[in-house]
Structures are given as structure tokens and as C-alpha cells.
Design an enzyme around this catalytic site. Structure first.
Site, short mmCIF file in Angstrom:
data_model
loop_
_atom_site.label_atom_id
_atom_site.label_comp_id
_atom_site.label_asym_id
_atom_site.label_seq_id
_atom_site.Cartn_x
_atom_site.Cartn_y
_atom_site.Cartn_z
CE LYS A 37 -4.03 0.24 2.65
NZ LYS A 37 -4.71 0.48 3.95
CG LEU A 150 -13.71 12.84 7.87
CD1 LEU A 150 -12.40 12.33 7.30
CD2 LEU A 150 -13.89 14.32 7.59
CE LYS A 204 -16.95 8.05 14.92
NZ LYS A 204 -16.85 8.58 13.61
CB CYS A 260 -19.04 4.20 10.72
SG CYS A 260 -17.53 4.53 9.82
CE LYS A 263 -15.75 0.58 13.20
NZ LYS A 263 -15.30 1.43 14.29
#
Ligand code: UGA
Length: 433
Positions: A37, A150, A204, A260, A263
Site C-alpha cells: 500500500k 467524515l 463519537k 461505522c 460497528k
């Protein structure tokens, strides 16, 4: 002053943050163990589909603001390092922190005294406190939580136009560095909330679970509309006109997916259960989402069988548009169920996602035309704008049984029906169409 900003983890949060901070003028070095990567990134080859990211990375590589490395030695002199390694779900719903802990230990071995370690990875409530315990007695590091908000597919825009910046810290010492890092946004009056670590972690999880809950809620109202005869678009619009409710995240769909919401909702639920808390709303969000998918699978099957549709064009597979991410995509259980029920399927996804083989043993067609060719019906699973541009004539001409099941309500029902097609969408009872 920040001499150099380190970023650990070249996933979507790490790459977007690194490219955007580099674009703001910081010198940024991204470290990841995946040498393949890193080699690709050095040549500005981006492993994910994210609008504008490739251009931004290329620009910052060319002006020497962005570098990539597989060695922590290249970030040992950084006064601030952002952690963006993955925290995937364990089987029991808890977040797996193995990557985070091993990366933090490694960083602490090389980082200089006073380094501000910024946790951008989504971490369970209490993680920062546990990481503080890893700091060697001989060293002094600051652990700061800075959750990211984001959205994949809009990540660059969201980074550059944040609604708020949340910073969790246990003392005021790192405030100067953090304020410097975000000075561009502070000058633009973006609200910045300084709080403690545990509260930032909670913000969050609470934000993602709340948005997931709104989607689960509107999907339940959608089912209700199908029985009552009410119109879901007007219902959502009418709700959203109330400033206390707001219009966002009220669009019906085949359930939320991605890396997201599922999870984080599971992790929050796991936190409740493991602390013997009874939090029925949070603990039932996933239940509602799974019901949604099961319900739609039944509806699809009954629509296709009553219209004698055997060959189906499946349009869209990623969990939403403008990404190649297949993680927890509602398309996965839907496609598996259709295959199990004996349908012959052809698939098209505009991202040409290379992740597909990890999730489904299928082959993608190269174009919408190829997918529609020979099909009896089409099902739209993702809201890619190019599906909206398919003309009703094209559908009418291509589909033997003239059936369209639109799981994102993106087509214009009036125009579609005028063309003589049978249109099934979410939250409309057949009588209202
Ligand atoms: C989500 C949050 O929106 C971000 O703020 C957060 O930073 C990110 O998770 C994260 O924690 O990293 P993301 O998963 O990229 O972002 O995607 P969203 O655009 O929020 O969509 C999530 C799911 O909800 C998708 O499956 C989407 O199709 C679905 N959705 C969204 C709906 O079904 N209806 C809506 O009205 C909105």
C-alpha cells in the site's frame, strides 16, 4: 508550531486527514505496515474510491508536503501523531483494539517526549485512559481524542467544512498544539469543543448511534406508510421542516451499512450490556436494521414471483453511492437471499468495486446495459446518480417483465409509470402509485 505531523494508518480516515492537513500546509508523514500500500501511495495510487482524494494526494506529494513510509522511525521527531488504525468489530460486538494498542506501543518506543498522540480511530469509551497507562514511566506523552465525522464519499468536503471539532484531553498542556493544528478552522469560527477524553469518545459513539437510529426510525415509518397509504417522501419532508428534527438522515433505504454505523452501534450496545445497563433504544437499533433487510428480502421475492421475474439486474452493491466500500452493505444479504431463491442475477456497480470477491462470489458487468440485457426486472440497491439518469425508455425496452424495485427511491415515479413500467419503491403502497 508543528514541525511534522505523523499519521499512523493509511485507511480512509488516515489518508483523507493526511491529504487535507498537507493541503493546509503541514508537513505530513503517513506510516503503515502494508508495504504494498505504501509503495503504491508513494506513486499516488490510492487504494480506495474517494472523490478528490487522488488529486489532493498527488498535489501534496509533488510539493513535498506528504510522504509515506513503513517505518515508525520516520515519525519519531513529530510533535503530534494522529492514530487512524482500524477498530473492527469482534464477534461479540466489541471493538477490536489490537491494531490500536500495538501501533501505540510502537509509536511510544520511538516518539519524543511531549508528543501529542491524537486518537482519531473510533475507540470505545475508556480507551484513552487505558492508553495513558501504556505510557512508559520515563516518558511524557499527551493522549488526545479527536473523533472524526467524515462520511465516505464526501470525506474531503466534510474535512474542509466541519460542523464542529471535538477535542478530548486530560489537561490543558496539548491545547496549544491542537489549536495550531486546527487554526485554519478556528479562524473560520468553526465551533471547537474542548472536553475530557471519555466525553469525546462518548460524543463519537452517541453521534453515530443517533444517526443510525434516525435511519432505523424512518425505515420503520416507511413500512408503516406502505400499510397506511401515506406518502413517505412527504412524511419525511414534513417531519424535517421542524427545526427541532431537521431534514438529514431521514431518507428511507435498505437499512444502514458501512464500516461505522453497524460497528459503532454494536460497540455501544456491547458497552451497555457489559456494564449491566438496560438501554433499550441503543440495544435495539441493530435489531430494527436487520428486520428492515429481512422485510425487504421478503417483499422483493414476493414482487418478483408474482410478476414471474427470474432474471434480475442488480444495480449498485456498495453500502452507499460514491464509495467502493462493501463493508456491511445491505446488498450482501439481499443478493445472497436472491441467489438462494434461485434467481439468475447480473450485477453492475459504478465503482467497479474490487472488494466484491471478499463478500460475494459473483462477477460484475462492465455497464448498466450489460446488466439490463435479458433481465425481467431491475432492483436498485445503491443511490448512484447514474442510475437516476437511466431513461424510462431504456428500462421499458430492456426489461421483459417491466418491473423496477427502487430501494433508494431515486427514480421519478410519475415518469416511470407513464412509460408503462411497474414501479415498486419504499414507503408507497401499490394503490398510491
Ligand atoms: C458515518 C457518519 O455519517 C460520519 O459522520 C462518521 O464520521 C462515519 O460514519 C465514521 O464513523 O467514520 P459513513 O458510514 O461514511 O459515515 O456513511 P453515511 O453517509 O453516514 O451513511 C451510513 C449509512 O446510512 C449508509 O448505508 C447510507 O446509505 C445510510 N443512510 C444514510 C440512509 O439509509 N438514509 C439516510 O438518510 C442517510
Amino acid at each position: 508550531m508543528i514541525n511534522k505531523l505523523g499519521v499512523i494508518g493509511a485507511g480512509y480516515v488516515g489518508l483523507v486527514s493526511a491529504a487535507c492537513f498537507a493541503d493546509l500546509g503541514f508537513k505530513v508523514c503517513v506510516v503503515d505496515y502494508d508495504t504494498q500500500k505504501i509503495d503504491a501511495l508513494k506513486n499516488a495510487i490510492i487504494p480506495i474510491h474517494e472523490p478528490q482524494l487522488a488529486e489532493l494526494v498527488k498535489k501534496s506529494i509533488n510539493n513535498n508536503h506528504l510522504t509515506f513510509s513503513e517505518s515508525y522511525n520516520d515519525i519519531e521527531d513529530c510533535c503530534a501523531v494522529i492514530m487512524t488504525v482500524g477498530t473492527p468489530s469482534n464477534d461479540d460486538g466489541s471493538a477490536n483494539l489490537d491494531y490500536l494498542y500495538s501501533a501505540t506501543r510502537e509509536l511510544m518506543n520511538v516518539a519524543k517526549d511531549g508528543c501529542v498522540i491524537i486518537l482519531k480511530s473510533t475507540v470505545p469509551i475508556g480507551t484513552a485512559k487505558n492508553i495513558m497507562k501504556l505510557v512508559p514511566d520515563t516518558k511524557h506523552f499527551h493522549i488526545v481524542n479527536n473523533p472524526e465525522f467524515l462520511r465516505e464519499g464526501n470525506a474531503i468536503y466534510d474535512f474542509q467544512n466541519p460542523d464542529r471539532i471535538v477535542i478530548g484531553m486530560s489537561s490543558d498542556e496539548p491545547k496549544a498544539i491542537i489549536s495550531y493544528l486546527y487554526s485554519h478552522f478556528i479562524k473560520q469560527d468553526v465551533p471547537i469543543l474542548f472536553t475530557d477524553n471519555t466525553t469525546a469518545e462518548t460524543i463519537k459513539y452517541a453521534s453515530n448511534s443517533y444517526l443510525a437510529m434516525r435511519i432505523a426510525f424512518i425505515n420503520e415509518i416507511t413500512t408503516l406508510c406502505e400499510t397506511s397509504g401515506a406518502n413517505i417522501s412527504d412524511t419525511a419532508e414534513g417531519m424535517g421542516m421542524d427545526a427541532r428534527i431537521g431534514k438529514h438522515y431521514l431518507h428511507p433505504g435498505p437499512g444502514f451499512g458501512g464500516s461505522c454505523f453497524p460497528k459503532d452501534t454494536k460497540a455501544l450496545s456491547y458497552f451497555a450490556t457489559s456494564n449491566e445497563l438496560d438501554l433499550p433504544i441503543i440495544q435495539n437499533i441493530m435489531h430494527s436494521n436487520l428486520n428492515r433487510i429481512e422485510d425487504l428480502i421478503e417483499k422483493l421475492h414476493s414482487t418478483f414471483s408474482s410478476n414471474q421475474c427470474k432474471n434480475i439486474a442488480v444495480l449498485g452493491l456498495t453500502f452507499k453511492a460514491n464509495t467502493d466500500d462493501m463493508r456491511d452493505s445491505p446488498a450482501i444479504p439481499i443478493v445472497k437471499a436472491l441467489l438462494k431463491n434461485g434467481y439468475s442475477l447480473k450485477f453492475y456497480d459504478p465503482s467497479h468495486t474490487t472488494q466484491i470477491k471478499e463478500y460475494l462470489d459473483i462477477t460484475l458487468q462492465n455497464s448498466i446495459d450489460e446488466a439490463l440485457d435479458g433481465a425481467d426486472a431491475a432492483v436498485i440497491l445503491t443511490e448512484w446518480s447514474e442510475f437516476q439518469l437511466i431513461s424510462p425508455q431504456k428500462f421499458e425496452h430492456s426489461l421483459n417483465k417491466k418491473v423496477i424495485y427502487d430501494m433508494r427511491n431515486i427514480l421519478n415515479s410519475e415518469v416511470i409509470l407513464k412509460q408503462g413500467l411497474k414501479y415498486f419503491a419504499l414507503g408507497f403502497s401499490p394503490s398510491t402509485l
